[in-house]
Design a protein around this motif. Structure first.
Motif, PDB file in Angstrom:
ATOM      1  N   SER A 270       8.875  -9.780  10.047  1.00 45.46           N
ATOM      2  CA  SER A 270       7.667  -9.648   9.027  1.00 45.46           C
ATOM      3  C   SER A 270       7.101  -8.852   9.140  1.00 45.46           C
ATOM      4  O   SER A 270       6.540  -8.589  10.147  1.00 45.46           O
ATOM      5  CB  SER A 270       7.957 -10.976   8.850  1.00 45.46           C
ATOM      6  N   GLY A 271       6.379  -8.818   7.585  1.00 42.71           N
ATOM      7  CA  GLY A 271       4.943  -7.841   7.667  1.00 42.71           C
ATOM      8  C   GLY A 271       4.053  -7.680   6.382  1.00 42.71           C
ATOM      9  O   GLY A 271       4.426  -8.983   5.270  1.00 42.71           O
ATOM     10  N   VAL A 272       2.882  -6.881   5.918  1.00 46.77           N
ATOM     11  CA  VAL A 272       1.995  -6.253   5.375  1.00 46.77           C
ATOM     12  C   VAL A 272       2.973  -5.233   4.596  1.00 46.77           C
ATOM     13  O   VAL A 272       2.485  -4.108   5.860  1.00 46.77           O
ATOM     14  CB  VAL A 272       1.590  -6.720   6.114  1.00 46.77           C
ATOM     15  N   VAL A 273       3.674  -4.737   3.455  1.00 44.73           N
ATOM     16  CA  VAL A 273       3.167  -4.006   3.105  1.00 44.73           C
ATOM     17  C   VAL A 273       2.277  -3.241   1.893  1.00 44.73           C
ATOM     18  O   VAL A 273       1.314  -4.023   1.341  1.00 44.73           O
ATOM     19  CB  VAL A 273       4.332  -3.685   2.317  1.00 44.73           C
ATOM     20  N   THR A 274       1.372  -1.700   2.481  1.00 49.48           N
ATOM     21  CA  THR A 274       0.389  -1.938   1.216  1.00 49.48           C
ATOM     22  C   THR A 274       1.063  -0.879  -0.212  1.00 49.48           C
ATOM     23  O   THR A 274       1.299   0.260   1.357  1.00 49.48           O
ATOM     24  CB  THR A 274      -0.962  -0.951   2.457  1.00 49.48           C
ATOM     25  N   LEU A 275       0.748  -1.074  -0.702  1.00 47.99           N
ATOM     26  CA  LEU A 275       0.984   0.074  -1.847  1.00 47.99           C
ATOM     27  C   LEU A 275       0.165   0.332  -2.648  1.00 47.99           C
ATOM     28  O   LEU A 275      -0.611  -0.223  -3.267  1.00 47.99           O
ATOM     29  CB  LEU A 275       2.208  -0.907  -2.963  1.00 47.99           C
ATOM     30  N   LYS A 276       0.596   1.354  -3.827  1.00 49.86           N
ATOM     31  CA  LYS A 276       0.009   1.748  -4.781  1.00 49.86           C
ATOM     32  C   LYS A 276       0.677   2.346  -5.962  1.00 49.86           C
ATOM     33  O   LYS A 276       1.980   2.582  -5.675  1.00 49.86           O
ATOM     34  CB  LYS A 276      -0.729   3.191  -4.561  1.00 49.86           C
ATOM     35  N   CYS A 277       0.569   2.310  -7.238  1.00 54.50           N
ATOM     36  CA  CYS A 277       1.621   2.232  -8.040  1.00 54.50           C
ATOM     37  C   CYS A 277       0.575   2.434  -9.613  1.00 54.50           C
ATOM     38  O   CYS A 277      -0.257   2.893 -10.040  1.00 54.50           O
ATOM     39  CB  CYS A 277       2.274   1.085  -8.962  1.00 54.50           C
ATOM     40  N   SER A 278       1.595   3.560 -10.360  1.00 52.99           N
ATOM     41  CA  SER A 278       1.482   4.439 -11.139  1.00 52.99           C
ATOM     42  C   SER A 278       2.568   4.201 -11.959  1.00 52.99           C
ATOM     43  O   SER A 278       3.385   4.304 -11.884  1.00 52.99           O
ATOM     44  CB  SER A 278       0.376   6.053 -11.123  1.00 52.99           C
ATOM     45  N   VAL A 279       2.148   4.841 -13.881  1.00 54.55           N
ATOM     46  CA  VAL A 279       3.151   5.254 -13.968  1.00 54.55           C
ATOM     47  C   VAL A 279       3.247   6.209 -15.328  1.00 54.55           C
ATOM     48  O   VAL A 279       1.888   6.913 -15.874  1.00 54.55           O
ATOM     49  CB  VAL A 279       3.272   3.479 -15.365  1.00 54.55           C
ATOM     50  N   VAL A 280       4.833   6.838 -14.756  1.00 55.88           N
ATOM     51  CA  VAL A 280       4.682   8.382 -16.311  1.00 55.88           C
ATOM     52  C   VAL A 280       5.616   7.918 -17.186  1.00 55.88           C
ATOM     53  O   VAL A 280       6.597   7.239 -17.326  1.00 55.88           O
ATOM     54  CB  VAL A 280       5.552   9.277 -14.744  1.00 55.88           C
ATOM     55  N   LYS A 281       4.506   7.752 -18.097  1.00 58.26           N
ATOM     56  CA  LYS A 281       5.350   7.403 -19.772  1.00 58.26           C
ATOM     57  C   LYS A 281       6.539   8.181 -20.230  1.00 58.26           C
ATOM     58  O   LYS A 281       6.558   9.607 -19.323  1.00 58.26           O
ATOM     59  CB  LYS A 281       4.506   7.962 -20.384  1.00 58.26           C
TER      60      LYS A 281
END
Length: 402
Positions: A270-281
């Motif tokens: 078990s743990g903690v995930v750090t994420l960042k998201c962006s989108v390519v149209k």
């Protein structure tokens, strides 16, 4: 402080906790929405939802309910994501919980035993791994210590209804073509064990339970890829099939060898995930994105000295570990959990493909190389077994006795 969008208590069962899901279905609502390029955190519980405990027997592995798995965190909606886009996900960090600084590797009984279930006639066994910073060691597999290549076993987007129907039709045909196979060749939707950790109507829940795809395999959307190098620092491009993308992540692994050979074969945690998201149209068309693409991490531990076994079967590396003193269960668990490299070296030379498996020498507290005086055998005890003491069949030991 980056916001924690979904908080999980790793010391409690998954059942009853909010923000979790264990099926893929387009009707599962988002539990949170993020803006593009915002950094956020998600809590994640180990894949069985807390069924496996830190103990010295494997009764919990023998009795695990696989209709429940995997418990994923999400779905998370990303503003601006539309079908046909590519969702770009940066895996910025993964940390285990301070109150749960351990993980496990398991072998299931034969009917659920995975890749080598028939060859080894597998019986339940497990190894508990203790974490110290980035390093893992186990009381059940002594003489080993290594840095983890920590990664999510599962990361993916929600399918459209059309894609979901394609999956279910495709996998049903596979099941129908192999009736009674053990282990099963595919797992169809099943209402038992379905969990959606948010308030939805009974009508929607029942539809998800009837149709929802199981999380066992990887598919076009990503899903259960179990790629050890899709780890901290990686970037992955995922196809988007529904508005918002519906990102879900889970099945965290502190470490894993290529192939995750014992099925429950990484160091599950078990743990903690750090994420960042962006989108390519229109990224699906731009990149011909029929399945995910990823950049491996630039910060994975490097084990440059590797003892490599070449062959067409699984025997050489198992027998070498047994020569060192490890049991068949310990060898199976170790090769699943440690940062082992497996490759297909050549496929053109009929009738045998050439495969290699490389053991990092530095993870052992002794010399494991072949030498003229032979290999010193040590007593490494045994992995945690079922309380009835039943063990996996050892085909190599059987051959030695013949």
């Amino acid at each position: 402080m980056h916001p924690m969008l979904v908080s999980i208590d790793p010391l409690k069962p998954a059942q009853g906790q909010k923000g979790l899901m264990n099926r893929w279905h387009p009707d599962i609502p988002a539990v949170a929405t993020v803006k593009q390029n915002d950094v956020f955190k998600l809590g994640s519980i180990e894949w069985t939802g807390g069924q496996i405990v830190n103990s010295d027997n494997a009764d919990d592995v023998a009795n695990v309910d696989l209709t429940q798995i995997h418990y994923l965190t999400g779905p998370i909606a990303v503003e601006g994501a539309e079908p046909g886009d590519a969702l770009v996900v940066d895996i910025l960090d993964i940390q285990y919980y301070e109150e749960a600084p351990w993980g496990y590797t398991g072998i299931f009984d034969m009917e659920n035993g995975g890749l080598f279930a028939k060859e080894f006639r597998t019986k339940a066994a497990k190894a508990i791994w203790d974490f110290e910073g980035r390093f893992a060691s186990s009381r059940h597999i002594p003489g080993i210590r290594f840095a983890g290549i920590t990664h999510p076993g599962i990361i993916g987007t929600l399918p459209s209804q059309e894609l979901l129907d394609t999956w279910n039709k495709r996998e049903k045909a596979l099941i129908d073509a192999h009736p009674g196979a053990s282990p099963a060749v595919a797992l169809p939707p099943i209402e038992k064990g379905t969990y959606i950790g948010q308030d939805i109507s009974k009508e929607v829940f029942d539809k998800i339970a009837r149709e929802g795809a199981r999380t066992i395999p990887g598919r076009e959307h990503g899903g259960n890829c179990d790629i050890k190098n899709l780890s901290i620092g990686s970037r992955v491009w995922l196809p988007v099939y529904v508005a918002g993308a519906g990102l879900a992540v889970g099945d965290l692994h502190f470490s894993q060898g290529d192939g995750e050979q014992s099925f429950c074969g990484a160091i599950e945690m078990s743990g903690v995930v750090t994420l960042k998201c962006s989108v390519v149209k229109q990224g699906v068309e731009k990149f011909a994105l029929k399945q995910p693409i990823f950049l491996p991490s630039p910060i994975d531990p490097m084990y440059s000295q590797q003892l490599t076994f070449e062959g067409i079967g699984v025997g050489k590396w198992i027998t070498h570990l047994k020569k060192l003193g490890y049991t068949i269960e310990q060898a199976h668990l170790l090769l699943s959990a440690a940062p082992v490299e497996s490759h297909v070296g050549a496929v053109v030379d009929v009738p045998n493909a050439c495969c290699t498996l490389s053991l990092p020498q530095q993870i052992f507290d002794r010399d494991i190389l072949p030498n003229p005086d032979g290999i010193e055998r040590r007593d490494y005890g045994q992995a945690a077994l079922r309380s009835d003491g039943q063990r996996c069949f050892d085909p190599f030991e059987a051959k030695e006795k013949q």
